[in-house]
Design an enzyme around this catalytic site. Structure first.
Site, PDB file in Angstrom:
ATOM      1  N   HIS A  89      35.721  44.528  27.809  1.00 42.89           N
ATOM      2  CA  HIS A  89      36.732  45.567  27.563  1.00 42.89           C
ATOM      3  C   HIS A  89      36.884  45.725  26.061  1.00 42.89           C
ATOM      4  O   HIS A  89      36.993  44.745  25.332  1.00 42.89           O
ATOM      5  CB  HIS A  89      38.073  45.180  28.185  1.00 42.89           C
ATOM      6  CG  HIS A  89      39.106  46.255  28.005  1.00 42.89           C
ATOM      7  ND1 HIS A  89      39.106  47.420  28.731  1.00 42.89           N
ATOM      8  CD2 HIS A  89      40.134  46.368  27.143  1.00 42.89           C
ATOM      9  CE1 HIS A  89      40.101  48.188  28.335  1.00 42.89           C
ATOM     10  NE2 HIS A  89      40.743  47.566  27.369  1.00 42.89           N
ATOM     11  N   GLY A  99      43.244  49.767  29.759  1.00 43.71           N
ATOM     12  CA  GLY A  99      42.881  51.093  30.244  1.00 43.71           C
ATOM     13  C   GLY A  99      41.928  51.849  29.347  1.00 43.71           C
ATOM     14  O   GLY A  99      41.228  51.252  28.538  1.00 43.71           O
ATOM     15  N   LEU A 114      42.908  46.200  37.284  1.00 40.53           N
ATOM     16  CA  LEU A 114      42.120  46.639  36.120  1.00 40.53           C
ATOM     17  C   LEU A 114      42.482  45.862  34.837  1.00 40.53           C
ATOM     18  O   LEU A 114      43.643  45.762  34.475  1.00 40.53           O
ATOM     19  CB  LEU A 114      42.361  48.143  35.892  1.00 40.53           C
ATOM     20  CG  LEU A 114      41.418  48.825  34.900  1.00 40.53           C
ATOM     21  CD1 LEU A 114      39.997  48.870  35.435  1.00 40.53           C
ATOM     22  CD2 LEU A 114      41.917  50.220  34.565  1.00 40.53           C
ATOM     23  N   ASP A 115      41.465  45.321  34.175  1.00 44.14           N
ATOM     24  CA  ASP A 115      41.617  44.656  32.877  1.00 44.14           C
ATOM     25  C   ASP A 115      42.567  43.456  32.916  1.00 44.14           C
ATOM     26  O   ASP A 115      43.122  43.056  31.893  1.00 44.14           O
ATOM     27  CB  ASP A 115      42.103  45.640  31.793  1.00 44.14           C
ATOM     28  CG  ASP A 115      41.131  46.799  31.605  1.00 44.14           C
ATOM     29  OD1 ASP A 115      39.934  46.621  31.878  1.00 44.14           O
ATOM     30  OD2 ASP A 115      41.575  47.880  31.178  1.00 44.14           O
ATOM     31  N   ALA A 116      42.749  42.881  34.091  1.00 48.32           N
ATOM     32  CA  ALA A 116      43.688  41.775  34.216  1.00 48.32           C
ATOM     33  C   ALA A 116      43.022  40.468  34.635  1.00 48.32           C
ATOM     34  O   ALA A 116      43.687  39.454  34.821  1.00 48.32           O
ATOM     35  CB  ALA A 116      44.785  42.133  35.215  1.00 48.32           C
TER      36      ALA A 116
END
Lengths: 284, 284, 284, 284
Positions: free
Chosen positions: C192, C201, C227-229
């Site tokens: 990311h 995001g 998402l992205d966690a």
């Protein structure tokens, strides 16, 4: 060496660099530092120029007026003029945590900061003895949540009596009121113990630990009414590992906090920071 | 956007910034970047200015002459003028180690470098297939120690045919002769796999391991006749630990080498590097 | 050298290190690396041990069973055993952006990764030529939003045919479905392009620019349904300045992304990563 | 919490980890930290183990003897045992430069160092007032080059009276005699203001400036008779630019020096440093 520093902000247009550098040249100014920046989105021009005063053709007291008439009005400039024979006056607010305060005092003692520190204000007595060894007045003003506004009035009275230019919150741990903040726009520097905008608010090292990040950080910023959202002046980070506890993070973080805060103070003292909205231009 | 970049070096005196910026202003140049530096010890002034050509009042072909007459001669300037419609032409010399070459090719492919790469020269065939996938001519010229001078003549002929402006030694592992180097003063960029001036010469990672340093590094520099002593363009470092073997250091070092070399190439391509003696001024 | 690597996770209790190291000792194992960690909050014990097989007293095929009977069952261990003669099989998913992919290929070529890459899957044809120069099969599977599930079925069929152990999303720019993710728990590595948890995001460099941060970063993590966690494997950062545009941030960020992703792949390949919840223990 | 720390150095052979961890297990030791390292070149094994004493089955006063009989003699171990209820006693030698001293005092005040500081010795009076605000005895012993040996005798007498375990040279600016150094082998920590082995000797920042390096550094090391050649404990670096003067380098360097020295002190205090020849193993 006597020096003047000119800080300019104005709508961008061609020729500003030429006109300002020509002004310094024709008055025999020996330029020491000159930096400029254009914010393309906002159409704004920023400049910082620093020159020797000794050989300068204009009298120190006349520069402001002459520059305004010759250039400032024409380019709709917002500008400030500073002379290095008048040191900025800085107040420090501190609570019990000592690492940021001692780092500032250490640099002050070593002559790294061109600054006067007329007073240090704390809501605890703990740091009084060391502060006074540095021959700086220490004011103990205990916090009284029920009467916060009276406390702030007392603080502001002290700041005004001492002709304070700007305030450093060296891990002060108290939130200033909007009224207090408005009196010192972009003149209160805070250190937040996270890499903003991650981990806004209280207990950021706990939050960093819970999220399992591999790097922690600290952020020095100007205080605005929205918590931890003011213009960022400086940030730095440190690598952490899975075996580091929250207590380790707190200790490792203190090393970052003190360096970041001291750098931000130095930039501010040297008039190298322009805040615009929630961003900063920094000429270092 | 058509752009011009002007690079100036001259004896320092007051007013140069004013005169140059006024030149750009009066010909309606829209300044994009402007940087200057005075080397106080040597009494030398350096400047880099970059502006839009489209709206500029002078014809592209006339700028050199007009600037020389109006300003260059008066200030005894050594200056160069570059236009972005002519990309610099870079040759790469490589041996078997691929990491620096692939990093350069990766950036070339992604459009990070404004450059032409008319040829890659190697004393081994290993990297031919990948190089050609990037549609760059690959010249295999085996080393012949007994006949090094003939080899270099062949290399130089290729460089000249291809109008090469500068050369990158991407871990080439061969030492160029003084005659070769003199043809490309401050135009051969080498990557040395140590944090110079520590560990000059061969096998720096072994030397670093033996000394027990806690940080290793890499250095990009212009090649001069004295080995590893040319002006440093860029350096970076990486932390190592006691359990890291020499093989680990080599591998960790490759990550630094490739980034440092690519940064140096980028500064050079953008005419941001002034070499003076064994130092550099870099406007980034 | 033939090597075995044992990865252990179990409820913490006294004596595990003693019992496991005694097991290796009594079977004449020459320990190469041994690391352990206790998560005090969760009461969990983690261990990684790596030893030479050649002189080991147990037959390679018997180790699993003997260890389970002698130790694993008693300590309720979740453990895995790996041998270095079977290289992990990695698939790469990529879109148009090439920097992460080329960095991985560069390390693969140089032998930095002990890995097989049986296939690369892309929704664009752009990178086919270079991938094939590295002699890796390239599968072009165009995205079809209306029929995403069929596309994923096709991808999964390919992964299964090729006995893929784990997947790297090298700036793939597509979001995988929950069903896909569930098939590869803690076996899909994503990069990311922000310093998570800041700027979750899309368009994180734009968000970083707007916020005026002084440092940007990148994060490699295992993909989870949120998402992205997912658990963070590696992060790194780079300093930016006020004059850097969003385009600069994107380019500077690519340098971080590729190094961070490649480090995460290396840790994963060497069985050095334990994911627990949204955190990781990494024995490097 | 009562803790014991065991430090082991011995010829490498199989089974040491098993035997030591079994020793701790069978006496009901709850292991807090355990690290080991094998120096393959020297065939040496290093280990550090730290465990809770409260629930330990052996009496504190018996551990040394029991361990020696059961394990130490058999493996020809050189080992030391430390208990956290006896804090190491550190002397600081300082001259006029205050930054390292104040950083140490700041951490001492904040409880970051588990240490007693029975005395600070200086050849100048300047720092007396601040030191005494921290309630540490300050001994002013002016340097007398003609009579250096008598001065050192006086210093050593003070160190012995105060049962000092190790000495920190916090930018002391004086060279200790070989006789002095021999009394405290690997127990005198110095901070050198360069990234060793670059710029050995006096005025390293001047030398760095002249060479045009892009990164400066500092090095904490144990003092040996050969100047600046002792085992390196910790190093760190900072990026510099062409416009930085020697005075800037000195100031930027001070930020590195103080952090590097304080880290080295912390590793030493926690018995995490093994010196072997001119290298160190550091278990952090």
């Amino acid at each position: 060496m006597q020096k003047a520093t000119l800080i300019i902000q104005c709508p961008d247009q061609k020729g500003i660099v030429a006109v300002v550098s020509d002004f310094l040249y024709k008055h025999h100014g020996n330029i020491l530092e000159i930096d400029q920046h254009v914010d393309q989105e906002l159409g704004l021009f920023f400049m910082r120029a620093c020159w020797e005063l000794d050989s300068f053709g204009l009298d120190k007291s006349a520069i402001q007026e002459v520059f305004e008439q010759e250039i400032g009005l024409r380019f709709k400039m917002d500008f400030q003029l500073y002379f290095n024979d008048r040191k900025p006056r800085m107040a420090i607010f501190v609570s019990k945590l000592s690492h940021c305060l001692f780092d500032i005092l250490s640099r002050y003692y070593a002559g790294q900061f061109e600054v006067e520190i007329p007073l240090i204000i704390s809501n605890h007595r703990d740091l009084k003895r060391v502060v006074e060894a540095f021959r700086i007045p220490f004011h103990y003003i205990p916090m009284d949540k029920a009467n916060k506004s009276a406390i702030e009035d007392k603080q502001i009275a002290l700041l005004e009596e001492n002709h304070v230019d700007f305030i450093v919150l060296a891990r002060y741990m108290q939130i200033l009121s909007g009224d207090f903040i408005k009196k010192y726009p972009n003149r209160i520097i805070n250190i937040h113990h996270s890499f903003l905008p991650a981990f806004v608010g209280a207990k950021p090292y706990h939050a960093a630990y819970q999220r399992g990040v591999k790097i922690i950080g600290a952020t020095a910023h100007y205080v605005t009414e929205e918590l931890d959202a003011g213009p960022i002046i400086e940030q730095d980070v440190s690598r952490v590992r899975h075996h580091n506890t929250v207590a380790d993070l707190v200790q490792m973080g203190q090393d970052i906090e003190k360096v970041v805060l001291s750098k931000a103070i130095k930039y501010h003292l040297e008039h190298k920071v322009h805040a615009i909205g929630n961003k900063t231009v920094i000429f270092y």
